[in-house]
Write a protein that holds these residues in place. Structure first.
Motif, short mmCIF file in Angstrom:
data_model
loop_
_atom_site.label_atom_id
_atom_site.label_comp_id
_atom_site.label_asym_id
_atom_site.label_seq_id
_atom_site.Cartn_x
_atom_site.Cartn_y
_atom_site.Cartn_z
N ILE A 274 -4.09 20.98 19.35
CA ILE A 274 -4.66 22.31 19.11
C ILE A 274 -5.38 22.85 20.36
O ILE A 274 -6.07 23.85 20.28
N ASP A 275 -5.20 22.16 21.50
CA ASP A 275 -5.87 22.54 22.75
C ASP A 275 -7.39 22.63 22.56
O ASP A 275 -8.02 23.67 22.81
N PRO A 276 -8.02 21.53 22.14
CA PRO A 276 -9.45 21.59 21.83
C PRO A 276 -10.31 21.67 23.08
O PRO A 276 -9.93 21.22 24.15
N GLN A 277 -11.47 22.26 22.91
CA GLN A 277 -12.48 22.24 23.97
C GLN A 277 -13.26 20.94 23.94
O GLN A 277 -13.75 20.47 24.96
N ILE A 278 -13.40 20.39 22.74
CA ILE A 278 -14.21 19.18 22.53
C ILE A 278 -13.42 18.20 21.69
O ILE A 278 -12.83 18.58 20.67
N VAL A 279 -13.40 16.92 22.10
CA VAL A 279 -12.79 15.88 21.30
C VAL A 279 -13.85 14.82 21.02
O VAL A 279 -14.50 14.31 21.94
N LEU A 280 -14.02 14.51 19.74
CA LEU A 280 -15.00 13.52 19.31
C LEU A 280 -14.27 12.23 18.95
O LEU A 280 -13.29 12.25 18.20
N PHE A 281 -14.75 11.12 19.47
CA PHE A 281 -14.12 9.82 19.25
C PHE A 281 -15.09 8.91 18.50
O PHE A 281 -16.13 8.55 19.03
N PHE B 121 -6.68 16.94 30.86
CA PHE B 121 -6.73 18.16 30.05
C PHE B 121 -8.07 18.89 30.16
O PHE B 121 -8.18 20.04 29.74
N GLY B 122 -9.10 18.23 30.69
CA GLY B 122 -10.37 18.90 30.94
C GLY B 122 -11.23 19.17 29.73
O GLY B 122 -12.15 19.99 29.78
N PHE B 123 -10.99 18.48 28.61
CA PHE B 123 -11.83 18.70 27.44
C PHE B 123 -13.17 17.96 27.59
O PHE B 123 -13.33 17.07 28.43
N THR B 124 -14.13 18.37 26.79
CA THR B 124 -15.41 17.67 26.71
C THR B 124 -15.24 16.52 25.73
O THR B 124 -14.78 16.72 24.61
N ALA B 125 -15.59 15.31 26.14
CA ALA B 125 -15.42 14.14 25.28
C ALA B 125 -16.77 13.61 24.84
O ALA B 125 -17.69 13.49 25.65
N VAL B 126 -16.86 13.32 23.55
CA VAL B 126 -18.06 12.68 23.00
C VAL B 126 -17.60 11.43 22.25
O VAL B 126 -16.80 11.52 21.32
N LEU B 127 -18.08 10.27 22.68
CA LEU B 127 -17.71 9.01 22.07
C LEU B 127 -18.93 8.38 21.42
O LEU B 127 -20.05 8.54 21.91
N VAL B 128 -18.71 7.65 20.34
CA VAL B 128 -19.76 6.78 19.82
C VAL B 128 -19.25 5.36 19.87
O VAL B 128 -18.06 5.09 19.65
#
Length: 414
Positions: A159-166, A192-199
């Protein structure tokens, strides 16, 4: 560092009945970065992540997106903000009854009004970019664990996300596989240049890909900042959280963590164990991207694993101690060594490495290969230091003196 965060929590509290899971949480996440939330298992990291994507709402406090509180947005504005986020579930959450193609296409079919041809174009583009062409019409049960992760990531990215949460993306994997998955995430984040947030509560390589670390401890955020700032942060959470990360780091490479390396260095300084001089050796693996492209992330992590074990096997018995300082570089310290002794030790190491080490790395990382060509170059540099010098300057000097000590060039066509 940008002043304006993409996402901000202000005094966010979340309760489930009488149980408080998050209490006055304050945090900032910046656009285009990789932010990793570390903490103990069951400490509320996944609950925090679900607040970011809107699956949960806080009982107290507010969540801001680009400076605007979500609870003050119109329904249309809130949908626009949250609609550019993707969530990669801990267990991948692929549908067993659907092919890889249909799993990846699902978000577009369910949330957009795109025509069939446009959906097909986008799905095939993500399949090609995540190297899943041969698996396009297979079912999840027919895929390896690594390919399932790539399929889940392709679905998150379609979906061409701005943010991907893992959410715990490496849960249940062995140490080498954990780092292979993390390497894959970092590669696609750059691509792809998205913002990544991992836990995570168990990723040893988290330091090597993260721009910022957030530490969740006792229901609140006790630290947020760079990896370097975390190294010097003094708080009880480090005894529990960081120690678990360090244990896995040693399991992966056989080496000390950077924090343990610093502790031993400072202890040696105080006790005079370094003598009048010491030696720093830098080792660099060049070509890991080629290994990843041709053989996959697992092979790259196995090359790192084999190299770390070989370094420790050679220098550990003579009092040396080593750490991995970034994704492809190791540092070894030799106490009590003058230039003549260090030169002799390095000559022995290079001879042994060329006779045994290269063969071991090749066997560990390459194994049965597919099409392509792999070239992995090993560099080493050495510098003398003394107690009056800063160790960082000695490390930099050794880094500048690196020369090739071995090369693995393989025609992977069999």
């Amino acid at each position: 560092m940008m002043d304006n965060p993409l996402i901000e929590f202000r005094d966010v509290t979340k309760r489930f009945g009488s149980l408080t899971v998050l209490e006055k949480v304050n945090l900032k996440i910046y656009e285009g970065e990789v932010t990793t939330i570390i903490g103990l298992s069951g400490g509320g990291k996944s609950v925090l992540l679900k607040h970011i994507i809107g699956l949960l709402q806080p009982d107290e406090g507010s969540i801001l997106f680009r400076g605007q509180p979500l609870d003050q947005m119109s329904k249309k504005e809130r949908y626009a903000a949250l609609g550019r986020m993707s969530y990669m579930f801990q267990d991948n959450a692929l549908f067993d009854s659907m092919t890889v193609y249909d799993n990846i296409a699902l978000p577009l079919r369910e949330t957009t009004r795109l025509k069939k041809a446009e959906i097909d174009r986008r799905v095939r583009a993500r399949i090609e970019q995540t190297e899943l062409i041969d698996a396009m019409y297979k079912y999840p049960s027919e895929l390896s664990g690594g390919m399932q992760k790539r399929a889940a990531l392709a679905r998150a990215l379609v979906i061409d996300p701005q943010i991907v949460l893992f959410d715990e993306p490496t849960s249940g994997q062995d140490p080498v596989r954990k780092n292979a998955i993390l390497s894959m995430i970092a590669q696609y984040q750059r691509k792809f240049g998205f913002t990544a947030v991992l836990v995570s509560h168990e990723i040893p390589d988290v330091y090597f890909i993260s721009n910022r670390i957030l530490a969740l401890y006792n229901r609140t955020i006790v630290f947020q900042g760079t990896v370097e700032e975390l190294e010097d942060f003094d708080h009880p959470f480090k005894d529990e959280v960081i120690r678990s990360l360090e244990g896995l780091q040693q399991e992966l490479t056989g080496l000390r963590s950077k924090r343990q390396f610093k502790i031993q260095y400072h202890a040696s300084m105080k006790g005079g164990a370094l003598g009048e001089s010491f030696t720093i050796i830098i080792f660099t693996l060049e070509g890991l991207d080629s290994v990843i492209s041709n053989l996959g992330h697992d092979a790259a992590q196995k090359a790192i694993h084999s190299t770390g074990l070989f370094i420790d096997k050679h220098f550990g018995p003579i009092g040396g101690f080593s750490t991995r300082v970034n994704a492809q570089q190791f540092v070894t310290m030799l106490p009590y060594s003058d230039q003549t002794e260090a030169d002799a030790l390095m000559v022995d190491f290079i001879n042994e490495f060329q006779e045994e080490g290269i063969r071991g790395i090749q066997g560990e990382a390459v194994g049965k290969m597919g099409d392509g060509c792999v070239e992995l170059v090993v560099l080493a540099g050495m510098a003398q230091g003394n107690l009056l010098e800063k160790i960082e300057s000695v490390i930099e000097c050794a880094r500048d003196r690196q020369k090739e000590i071995g090369r693995i060039t393989c025609d992977t066509q069999e």
